[in-house]
Write a protein that holds these residues in place. Structure first.
Motif, PDB file in Angstrom:
ATOM      1  N   ILE A  91      43.439 -47.979 -14.864  1.00 37.03           N
ATOM      2  CA  ILE A  91      43.041 -49.358 -15.103  1.00 37.03           C
ATOM      3  C   ILE A  91      41.629 -49.549 -14.569  1.00 37.03           C
ATOM      4  CG2 ILE A  91      43.571 -51.767 -14.571  1.00 37.03           C
ATOM      5  CD1 ILE A  91      46.530 -50.512 -14.088  1.00 37.03           C
ATOM      6  N   HIS A  92      40.817 -50.263 -15.330  1.00 32.16           N
ATOM      7  CA  HIS A  92      39.455 -50.596 -14.930  1.00 32.16           C
ATOM      8  C   HIS A  92      39.442 -52.048 -14.471  1.00 32.16           C
ATOM      9  CE1 HIS A  92      35.072 -50.412 -14.998  1.00 32.16           C
ATOM     10  NE2 HIS A  92      35.149 -51.673 -15.385  1.00 32.16           N
ATOM     11  N   ALA A  93      38.882 -52.312 -13.292  1.00 31.87           N
ATOM     12  CA  ALA A  93      38.773 -53.675 -12.768  1.00 31.87           C
ATOM     13  C   ALA A  93      37.320 -53.943 -12.404  1.00 31.87           C
ATOM     14  CB  ALA A  93      39.670 -53.862 -11.556  1.00 31.87           C
ATOM     15  N   SER A  94      36.825 -55.097 -12.853  1.00 32.14           N
ATOM     16  CA  SER A  94      35.471 -55.541 -12.511  1.00 32.14           C
ATOM     17  C   SER A  94      35.576 -56.741 -11.587  1.00 32.14           C
ATOM     18  CB  SER A  94      34.709 -55.940 -13.777  1.00 32.14           C
ATOM     19  OG  SER A  94      34.501 -54.822 -14.604  1.00 32.14           O
ATOM     20  N   PHE A  95      34.891 -56.682 -10.459  1.00 37.12           N
ATOM     21  CA  PHE A  95      34.929 -57.723  -9.444  1.00 37.12           C
ATOM     22  C   PHE A  95      33.587 -58.437  -9.386  1.00 37.12           C
ATOM     23  CE2 PHE A  95      37.990 -54.552  -8.200  1.00 37.12           C
ATOM     24  CZ  PHE A  95      39.056 -55.286  -7.714  1.00 37.12           C
TER      25      PHE A  95
END
Length: 121
Positions: A91-95
């Motif tokens: 999973i790719h998460a951008s913060f």
């Protein structure tokens, strides 16, 4: 440029996920933060109550299936993270962050190489 450690906050986020510590995880978010998940259609969660509902079940999945840090990198307006669940699902998460040093938004998407596996985010 911010005067807080964005990468450190995301590392704390990873630690909270690994420990299944919901209170620690929620404390990293701004009060009006938003999580947007595009894994199974677009779903948005805003504010502490909705984020608590969103993360409660996912943290139990992470702790039982296993949560792995795959890659963490600075991004133009925050930090990007790739993590895995059960060693397979990536999973790719951008913060993005508030000026006060809290997570203001998180966008999670299945990583391109594993989109057929679904998403546990």
């Amino acid at each position: 440029m911010s005067d807080f450690d964005q990468m450190g906050i995301v590392v704390d986020w990873v630690d909270a996920c690994r420990k299944g510590d919901l209170a620690m995880l929620l404390d990293l978010y701004a009060d009006d933060a938003q999580v947007e998940c595009t894994c199974n259609g677009t779903q948005r969660y805003r504010g502490r109550h909705e984020l608590e509902s969103y993360w409660r079940s996912r943290l139990s999945t992470f702790s039982s299936a296993g949560f792995g840090l795959e890659e963490i990198m600075p991004a133009p307006h925050g930090v990007d993270l790739e993590y895995s669940v059960a060693g397979v699902l990536r999973i790719h998460a951008s913060f993005r962050f508030s000026p006060e040093g809290k997570i203001y938004s998180t966008l999670c998407t299945p990583s391109l190489q594993n989109t057929h596996d679904g998403c546990a985010c």
